[in-house]
Design an enzyme around this catalytic site. Structure first.
Site, PDB file in Angstrom:
ATOM      1  N   SER A   1      31.092  -4.750  18.065  1.00 41.41           N
ATOM      2  CA  SER A   1      29.767  -5.377  18.043  1.00 41.41           C
ATOM      3  C   SER A   1      29.585  -6.409  16.936  1.00 41.41           C
ATOM      4  O   SER A   1      30.080  -6.259  15.820  1.00 41.41           O
ATOM      5  CB  SER A   1      28.706  -4.300  17.882  1.00 41.41           C
ATOM      6  OG  SER A   1      27.477  -4.884  17.549  1.00 41.41           O
TER       7      SER A   1
ATOM      8  N   HIS B   1      33.070 -13.034  27.279  1.00 42.70           N
ATOM      9  CA  HIS B   1      32.045 -12.027  27.052  1.00 42.70           C
ATOM     10  C   HIS B   1      30.774 -12.188  27.879  1.00 42.70           C
ATOM     11  O   HIS B   1      30.241 -11.233  28.418  1.00 42.70           O
ATOM     12  CB  HIS B   1      31.686 -12.078  25.563  1.00 42.70           C
ATOM     13  CG  HIS B   1      30.641 -11.112  25.149  1.00 42.70           C
ATOM     14  ND1 HIS B   1      30.818  -9.751  25.245  1.00 42.70           N
ATOM     15  CD2 HIS B   1      29.389 -11.292  24.651  1.00 42.70           C
ATOM     16  CE1 HIS B   1      29.729  -9.133  24.800  1.00 42.70           C
ATOM     17  NE2 HIS B   1      28.849 -10.044  24.457  1.00 42.70           N
TER      18      HIS B   1
ATOM     19  N   GLU C   1      21.535 -11.541  33.626  1.00 43.86           N
ATOM     20  CA  GLU C   1      22.662 -12.434  33.349  1.00 43.86           C
ATOM     21  C   GLU C   1      23.049 -13.277  34.562  1.00 43.86           C
ATOM     22  O   GLU C   1      23.693 -14.310  34.427  1.00 43.86           O
ATOM     23  CB  GLU C   1      23.866 -11.612  32.848  1.00 43.86           C
ATOM     24  CG  GLU C   1      24.967 -12.489  32.267  1.00 43.86           C
ATOM     25  CD  GLU C   1      26.101 -11.701  31.606  1.00 43.86           C
ATOM     26  OE1 GLU C   1      25.880 -10.544  31.213  1.00 43.86           O
ATOM     27  OE2 GLU C   1      27.201 -12.269  31.484  1.00 43.86           O
TER      28      GLU C   1
ATOM     29  N   ARG D   1      27.986 -17.122  17.737  1.00 43.82           N
ATOM     30  CA  ARG D   1      29.274 -16.677  18.276  1.00 43.82           C
ATOM     31  C   ARG D   1      30.236 -17.806  18.586  1.00 43.82           C
ATOM     32  O   ARG D   1      31.433 -17.701  18.324  1.00 43.82           O
ATOM     33  CB  ARG D   1      29.020 -15.892  19.551  1.00 43.82           C
ATOM     34  CG  ARG D   1      28.297 -14.633  19.249  1.00 43.82           C
ATOM     35  CD  ARG D   1      27.957 -13.879  20.479  1.00 43.82           C
ATOM     36  NE  ARG D   1      27.335 -12.626  20.046  1.00 43.82           N
ATOM     37  CZ  ARG D   1      26.783 -11.763  20.875  1.00 43.82           C
ATOM     38  NH1 ARG D   1      26.750 -12.011  22.168  1.00 43.82           N
ATOM     39  NH2 ARG D   1      26.252 -10.656  20.416  1.00 43.82           N
TER      40      ARG D   1
ATOM     41  N   ARG E   1      24.503 -18.136  23.910  1.00 44.14           N
ATOM     42  CA  ARG E   1      23.501 -17.086  23.762  1.00 44.14           C
ATOM     43  C   ARG E   1      23.575 -16.474  22.374  1.00 44.14           C
ATOM     44  O   ARG E   1      24.667 -16.234  21.858  1.00 44.14           O
ATOM     45  CB  ARG E   1      23.731 -15.988  24.795  1.00 44.14           C
ATOM     46  CG  ARG E   1      22.869 -14.776  24.583  1.00 44.14           C
ATOM     47  CD  ARG E   1      22.995 -13.814  25.714  1.00 44.14           C
ATOM     48  NE  ARG E   1      24.226 -13.056  25.707  1.00 44.14           N
ATOM     49  CZ  ARG E   1      24.451 -11.974  24.952  1.00 44.14           C
ATOM     50  NH1 ARG E   1      23.527 -11.536  24.121  1.00 44.14           N
ATOM     51  NH2 ARG E   1      25.598 -11.327  25.029  1.00 44.14           N
TER      52      ARG E   1
ATOM     53  N   GLY F   1      17.993  -5.233  36.947  1.00 40.79           N
ATOM     54  CA  GLY F   1      17.806  -4.673  38.282  1.00 40.79           C
ATOM     55  C   GLY F   1      17.016  -3.372  38.269  1.00 40.79           C
ATOM     56  O   GLY F   1      16.050  -3.209  39.016  1.00 40.79           O
TER      57      GLY F   1
ATOM     58  N   SER G   1      20.338 -10.893  25.209  1.00 40.86           N
ATOM     59  CA  SER G   1      20.576 -10.723  26.636  1.00 40.86           C
ATOM     60  C   SER G   1      19.907  -9.461  27.164  1.00 40.86           C
ATOM     61  O   SER G   1      19.290  -9.471  28.236  1.00 40.86           O
ATOM     62  CB  SER G   1      22.072 -10.650  26.910  1.00 40.86           C
ATOM     63  OG  SER G   1      22.259 -10.307  28.251  1.00 40.86           O
ATOM     64  N   LEU G   2      20.000  -8.385  26.409  1.00 45.38           N
ATOM     65  CA  LEU G   2      19.278  -7.177  26.830  1.00 45.38           C
ATOM     66  C   LEU G   2      17.794  -7.505  26.917  1.00 45.38           C
ATOM     67  O   LEU G   2      17.094  -7.096  27.848  1.00 45.38           O
ATOM     68  CB  LEU G   2      19.512  -6.037  25.830  1.00 45.38           C
ATOM     69  CG  LEU G   2      20.940  -5.497  25.729  1.00 45.38           C
ATOM     70  CD1 LEU G   2      20.995  -4.348  24.725  1.00 45.38           C
ATOM     71  CD2 LEU G   2      21.439  -5.019  27.089  1.00 45.38           C
TER      72      LEU G   2
HETATM   73  C1  LIG Z   1      30.688  -5.185  25.613  1.00 45.04           C
HETATM   74  C2  LIG Z   1      29.379  -5.876  25.699  1.00 45.04           C
HETATM   75  C3  LIG Z   1      28.431  -5.679  24.717  1.00 45.04           C
HETATM   76  C4  LIG Z   1      27.186  -6.316  24.802  1.00 45.04           C
HETATM   77  N1  LIG Z   1      26.283  -6.099  23.801  1.00 45.04           N
HETATM   78  C5  LIG Z   1      25.069  -6.689  23.886  1.00 45.04           C
HETATM   79  C6  LIG Z   1      24.080  -6.440  22.892  1.00 45.04           C
HETATM   80  O1  LIG Z   1      24.299  -5.704  21.924  1.00 45.04           O
HETATM   81  N2  LIG Z   1      22.875  -7.032  23.030  1.00 45.04           N
HETATM   82  C7  LIG Z   1      22.583  -7.843  24.093  1.00 45.04           C
HETATM   83  O2  LIG Z   1      21.465  -8.325  24.167  1.00 45.04           O
HETATM   84  N3  LIG Z   1      23.501  -8.072  25.047  1.00 45.04           N
HETATM   85  C8  LIG Z   1      24.725  -7.521  24.976  1.00 45.04           C
HETATM   86  N4  LIG Z   1      25.658  -7.770  25.960  1.00 45.04           N
HETATM   87  C9  LIG Z   1      25.264  -8.524  27.142  1.00 45.04           C
HETATM   88  C10 LIG Z   1      24.442  -7.627  28.071  1.00 45.04           C
HETATM   89  O3  LIG Z   1      24.965  -6.320  28.077  1.00 45.04           O
HETATM   90  C11 LIG Z   1      24.421  -8.103  29.510  1.00 45.04           C
HETATM   91  O4  LIG Z   1      24.237  -9.471  29.570  1.00 45.04           O
HETATM   92  C12 LIG Z   1      23.281  -7.441  30.274  1.00 45.04           C
HETATM   93  O5  LIG Z   1      23.352  -6.054  30.130  1.00 45.04           O
HETATM   94  C13 LIG Z   1      23.288  -7.832  31.725  1.00 45.04           C
HETATM   95  O6  LIG Z   1      22.364  -7.050  32.434  1.00 45.04           O
HETATM   96  P1  LIG Z   1      22.080  -7.335  33.960  1.00 45.04           P
HETATM   97  O7  LIG Z   1      20.930  -6.468  34.341  1.00 45.04           O
HETATM   98  O8  LIG Z   1      21.932  -8.774  34.179  1.00 45.04           O
HETATM   99  O9  LIG Z   1      23.391  -6.913  34.747  1.00 45.04           O
HETATM  100  P2  LIG Z   1      24.461  -5.737  34.608  1.00 45.04           P
HETATM  101  O10 LIG Z   1      24.053  -4.688  33.666  1.00 45.04           O
HETATM  102  O11 LIG Z   1      25.760  -6.409  34.408  1.00 45.04           O
HETATM  103  O12 LIG Z   1      24.449  -5.058  36.019  1.00 45.04           O
HETATM  104  C14 LIG Z   1      24.971  -5.639  37.160  1.00 45.04           C
HETATM  105  C15 LIG Z   1      24.640  -4.769  38.322  1.00 45.04           C
HETATM  106  O13 LIG Z   1      24.918  -5.464  39.522  1.00 45.04           O
HETATM  107  C16 LIG Z   1      25.661  -4.665  40.393  1.00 45.04           C
HETATM  108  N5  LIG Z   1      26.517  -5.547  41.179  1.00 45.04           N
HETATM  109  C17 LIG Z   1      27.238  -6.600  40.743  1.00 45.04           C
HETATM  110  N6  LIG Z   1      27.866  -7.184  41.772  1.00 45.04           N
HETATM  111  C18 LIG Z   1      27.543  -6.487  42.868  1.00 45.04           C
HETATM  112  C19 LIG Z   1      27.887  -6.606  44.232  1.00 45.04           C
HETATM  113  N7  LIG Z   1      28.673  -7.581  44.697  1.00 45.04           N
HETATM  114  N8  LIG Z   1      27.390  -5.685  45.078  1.00 45.04           N
HETATM  115  C20 LIG Z   1      26.577  -4.697  44.649  1.00 45.04           C
HETATM  116  N9  LIG Z   1      26.205  -4.569  43.381  1.00 45.04           N
HETATM  117  C21 LIG Z   1      26.690  -5.442  42.495  1.00 45.04           C
HETATM  118  C22 LIG Z   1      26.411  -3.698  39.524  1.00 45.04           C
HETATM  119  O14 LIG Z   1      26.698  -2.536  40.248  1.00 45.04           O
HETATM  120  C23 LIG Z   1      25.397  -3.457  38.402  1.00 45.04           C
HETATM  121  O15 LIG Z   1      24.518  -2.431  38.793  1.00 45.04           O
HETATM  122  C24 LIG Z   1      26.911  -7.156  25.879  1.00 45.04           C
HETATM  123  C25 LIG Z   1      27.868  -7.374  26.857  1.00 45.04           C
HETATM  124  C26 LIG Z   1      29.109  -6.776  26.758  1.00 45.04           C
HETATM  125  C27 LIG Z   1      30.154  -7.107  27.761  1.00 45.04           C
END
Ligand SMILES: Cc1cc2nc3c(=O)[nH]c(=O)nc-3n(C[C@H](O)[C@H](O)[C@H](O)COP(=O)(O)OP(=O)(O)OC[C@H]3O[C@@H](n4cnc5c(N)ncnc54)[C@H](O)[C@@H]3O)c2cc1C
Ligand code: SF4
Ligand code: FES
Lengths: 247, 638
Positions: free
Chosen positions: B285, B402, B426, B331, B436, B46, B441-442
């Site tokens: 991790s 996860h 995601e 995983r 995955r 985002g 994912s990042l």
């Molecule tokens: C503990 C952990 C460790 C991880 N480590 C890794 C890693 O090392 N490498 C890797 O590649 N991936 C990793 N992942 C996965 C990765 O972090 C996520 O898949 C990725 O960051 C998702 O990014 P995103 O931009 O899709 O959403 P997110 O970063 O999840 O952001 C979601 C956004 O949507 C907003 N939002 C959600 N619902 C609403 C709503 N109803 N109204 C308004 N706003 C809303 C939230 O406020 C937030 O801003 C990890 C995940 C976890 C849980």
């Protein structure tokens, strides 16, 4: 360790306009494995089941990295254990029968919104003023085109890990935001990528910091002691140098 | 019934994206200013897309539920971010990254999309580095990499155990630059409650201002969901506790198909549950599996402290079962193997629901300093949470919910089946198939946001330049707002005895037991019943104190749990439908003699895209997966 009984004294405040006050609660069956926020969850469960409003507090990751949580616990921002955020503070660090006083951050630039929730948007406004390197998506050079010494880069990382929680401001008798601002300034000052806009950045961020009503830094060092990420005071010294260079 | 047109460009795999970019329709700079885009979410996807679209000159409005965009769940990612740079000269390439993802996903992802994300991965690293993200470096000043599960090259860029935080703060800084420039307006502390559809197109959203409780209307020419995953459906998971499915779920109910909802990744290495009030499980991790060795005692019920168990009485079961990949299997494989050992009675700790992750050998070989340098903050975190010292005794770990590979169905342009509604990061289903691989994912979230969506959204928006700014006064906005308010009133009026968290816990348990690491028909059918019963209880026994027109965290939670219960049924339905095992979706009825997933390519080589059908059963639409560039094989890590 067996479960504990606690006496909680919590700041309750309906909203920014009304005055708040402390309310006392007894809480039993607190497991030492709970985090501080889980302890509050347990209290809230009891309150909600009785149809009462729970204690409002900010939280999200619950693993010390998002910077959402934060409250004074017995007078200490994030509690008495150094290097921990409130969500990471385990109840193991408390004893059966303890009295715990819980309050929101107190600082002019962080007005209370409700109970333990404060408005920290002033931090965002400082970052918006200049906390970035101006590079447009697609314009970057190959990542290894600019070499960066590992030592410098690791040092930049140590500054970059600030989570924006506001404990530094809350711990400071002047409510200064210098540690928070210096962390960003340092990160970029240590990296070649950040050099180009260094002067404009430090001027803009300091100007905004002053505008947001944060106090001056008088080198007391409480911020460093209370920062859950152990951001060092040397960042403030670097900020000062960068600031003098900018004029 | 909807039609699924993936819009995959013609031509050889490696030319598709270039061809697409050079032929897609553009919007001229003067018109961009007149086009409004709404983005839900400020994670890597985002925040990245908001910055990039702002840089292009569009008028962007961004929403998140936290008090600051810097706190989006991406901040918590630990281990790293992949790219096909081949800096280690170990034979990596865009094709290999693509292939690893296709294989890792057990051949249930779309080739063209996966290849494209591998292609833009290098740009992502260049961009973050330019933004000042302090990735780990070698002494010579170049960027360092490490290995992650499921691959044999070292392509994971990292910033200690805080890669997500550093990338997110980079993305946040680029977002801030656009806020400063006036192209982006930020709306924090907002919960998206509905999508507004006008004449078949997404034209706006309804949000609740979480500070005041006020219901707001916002309109745009296009809406982008970057709202993250729904792994919190299990209640206990590694995600930030307020992560939710609501935005994607509302989109589904407004016409966006939901793809492969049952594909959920259970991560093998999380700190096990310690108390009954536990609100989340903390991830350790995957990078730890580079140096940590996983084992359980060879003897059932061996309760000696780990260090007292001699070498010959330890079962390094991953090394035993998968000699080629050892501790670095993907995983899903590692999680099931842990479950298998624990179910068979070899688990460690008080509950028997844990296995050892041991650093003894690595510390002996490399020294404590080196290990501390690599994983210091993770070790510290472990010690704070458990009170145990992982330098002295093995960590205890267990699998936890996860990541959700499933999500909104999108075409090659990342548009959902609802025209004008896009989904990135995601929240979409696109690139990871049925499982995955770590650190991708990042990469996907950042790639979608900075480099893919800005190129594809113009194709849609070029047809919108004559659409005047959408008013928020029309009947569709009235209706959506009315529905949102009615639901809030309903939640507040039940006045039962149980908190939404209590219901969430119960839902989580049902999903974990019957639609988690392994599934079977009987269990899934039972789960459908249990979820129905739970829903009934929820709507008659929920307690939400306070008012709607105020900051009310219990109300926020209740709305999310209500949506989770609906999504749960779709997940179970999807898991029942897919009578095969693939990746993280393991149907016990379909396995090889030695317990590996048994795919059925003839019947299930498709994406299951579910279409909302009111109170009736959802409609299954199938997007057949064609493998033109790789050969379908049994996924083996032996
Ligand atoms: C503990 C952990 C460790 C991880 N480590 C890794 C890693 O090392 N490498 C890797 O590649 N991936 C990793 N992942 C996965 C990765 O972090 C996520 O898949 C990725 O960051 C998702 O990014 P995103 O931009 O899709 O959403 P997110 O970063 O999840 O952001 C979601 C956004 O949507 C907003 N939002 C959600 N619902 C609403 C709503 N109803 N109204 C308004 N706003 C809303 C939230 O406020 C937030 O801003 C990890 C995940 C976890 C849980
Ligand atoms: S400097 Fe430390 S205390 Fe201040 S906001 Fe950053 S992490 Fe929190
Ligand atoms: S809840 Fe994220 S740092 Fe405490």
């Amino acid at each position: 360790m067996p479960d504990m009984k606690l006496k909680l004294k919590i700041w309750r405040q309906k909203n920014a306009k009304t005055k708040g006050s402390f309310v006392s609660y007894d809480l039993d069956n607190v497991s030492p494995d709970m985090s501080f926020l889980e302890m509050l969850d347990a209290l809230n469960k009891r309150l909600v089941e009785a149809g009462k409003e729970p204690v409002a507090f900010d939280h999200d990751c619950r693993e010390g990295i998002c910077g959402s949580c934060g409250m004074y616990i017995n007078g200490y921002p994030h509690g008495p254990v150094p290097g921990l955020t409130t969500c990471h503070l385990a109840m193991r660090y408390f004893n059966d029968g303890d009295s715990i006083t819980i309050e929101p951050w107190r600082a002019k630039a962080f007005p209370v919104i409700k109970d333990l929730i404060v408005d920290r948007s002033a931090f965002d406004r400082i970052q918006v003023a200049g906390g970035f390197i101006s590079v447009t998506a697609g314009a970057a050079a190959e990542a290894n085109a600019i070499l960066v010494s590992k030592v410098k880069s690791d040092e930049a990382f140590d500054s970059a890990i600030c989570i924006g929680c506001g404990a530094c401001v809350a711990s400071c008798k002047n409510a200064s935001a210098m540690l928070f601002v210096s962390a960003k300034i340092s990160q970029f000052a240590l990296l070649p990528q950040g050099k180009v806009e260094a002067k404009a950045r430090v001027r803009a961020m300091i100007r905004e910091m002053d505008k947001q009503g944060f106090g001056n830094c008088s080198n007391t060092g409480a911020c460093e002691a209370q920062c859950p990420k152990q951001i060092k005071l040397t960042n403030i010294a670097r900020l000062n140098r960068e600031y003098y260079k900018a004029y | 019934m909807i039609t699924l047109n993936a819009k995959i460009p013609e031509g050889p795999l490696e030319e598709k994206w270039t061809r697409y970019k050079s032929t897609t329709k553009l919007v001229n700079p003067a018109n961009k200013k007149k086009l409004d885009i709404i983005i839900i979410g400020t994670g890597l996807s985002g925040a990245g897309s908001a910055a990039a679209l702002g840089e292009l000159g569009y008028n962007v409005k961004v929403f998140c539920y936290q008090d600051s965009p810097r706190r989006a769940h991406s901040v918590a990612a630990q281990g790293g971010i992949n790219a096909a740079k081949n800096y280690k000269h170990d034979g990596d390439s865009v094709f290999r990254l693509f292939y690893d993802m296709i294989k890792g996903g057990d051949f249930r992802a779309r080739e063209a999309n996966v290849y494209r994300i591998a292609e833009v991965s290098n740009q992502v690293i260049d961009h973050y580095t330019a933004l000042g993200v302090p990735f780990a470096r070698e002494y010579g000043g170049t960027l360092d990499t490490r290995s992650f599960g499921g691959v044999q090259v070292s392509r994971t860029f990292y910033a200690k155990g805080q890669t997500g935080q550093q990338c997110l703060l980079g993305a946040y800084s680029s977002l801030n630059r656009q806020i400063n420039a006036g192209t982006v307006t930020m709306f924090p502390r907002r919960d998206m409650l509905d999508i507004v559809v006008i004449d078949g197109r997404a034209r706006g959203i309804i949000v609740r201002n979480l500070l005041t409780g006020e219901i707001e209307r916002h309109s745009a020419h296009a809406v982008v969901l970057a709202s993250g995953g729904y792994g919190t459906i299990y209640y206990l998971s590694t995600l930030a506790v307020n992560s939710n499915a609501s935005a994607a779920w509302k989109a589904y109910k407004k016409g966006a198909a939901f793809a492969n909802p049952s594909f959920v990744q259970i991560h093998p290495t999380s700190i096990p549950q310690l108390n009954e009030f536990q609100s989340k499980l903390t991830l350790m991790s995957e990078s730890l599996r580079n140096d940590g060795r996983i084992w359980v005692p060879k003897n059932k019920g061996d309760k000696r402290p780990a260090n007292d168990i001699p070498e010959e009485e330890r079962d390094y079961y991953l090394e035993r079962r998968y000699p080629t990949f050892g501790n670095l299997v993907p995983r899903d494989v590692a999680s099931r193997a842990a479950k298998e050992r624990c179910d068979a009675g070899y688990g460690v700790g008080d509950t028997g629901l844990a296995v050892n992750l041991d650093f003894r050998d690595a510390i002996k070989k490399q020294g404590k300093k080196v290990i501390e340098n690599k994983y210091g903050n993770l070790f510290e975190m472990y010690q704070h949470i458990t009170g145990l010292d992982p330098y002295e005794e093995p960590m205890r770990i267990y699998p936890a919910g996860h990541y959700t590979m499933g999500g909104l169905w999108v075409d090659y342009e990342l548009m959902t089946t609802l025209p004008g509604l896009f989904s990135i990061g995601e929240s979409n289903f696109s690139d990871h198939g049925a499982n995955r691989l770590g650190a991708s994912s990042l990469m996907q979230a950042a790639g979608d946001g900075y480099f893919i969506l800005p190129n594809t959204i113009s194709n849609y928006l070029s047809g919108e330049i004559r659409t005047p700014r959408v008013p928020t006064t029309g009947a569709e906005f009235d209706e959506a707002e009315k529905n949102a308010k009615e639901r809030i009133d309903k939640l507040l009026s039940i006045k039962g005895k149980n908190t939404s968290t209590t219901f969430h816990r119960r839902l989580g348990k049902i999903m974990w037991d019957y639609c988690g690491m392994t599934r079977n028909e009987e269990g899934l059918k039972k789960a459908l019943k249990l979820v129905d019963e739970l829903r009934k209880d929820f709507w008659s026994d929920l307690m939400v104190p306070g008012e709607g027109a105020d900051l009310n965290q219990e109300l926020e939670k209740a709305g999310r749990v209500a949506d989770f219960m609906e999504l749960a049924k779709l997940m179970i339905t999807d898991a029942l439908n897919r009578k095969e095992s693939c990746g993280a979706h393991f149907r016990e009825e379909y396995q090889t003699p030695d317990g590996e997933a048994l795919r059925n390519d003839n019947e299930y080589s498709y994406v299951a895209a579910w279409e909302y059908n009111g109170d009736n059963e959802p409609i299954l639409n199938k997007e057949p997966l064609k493998f033109e560039f790789v050969e379908l094989k049994e996924r083996s890590y032996k």
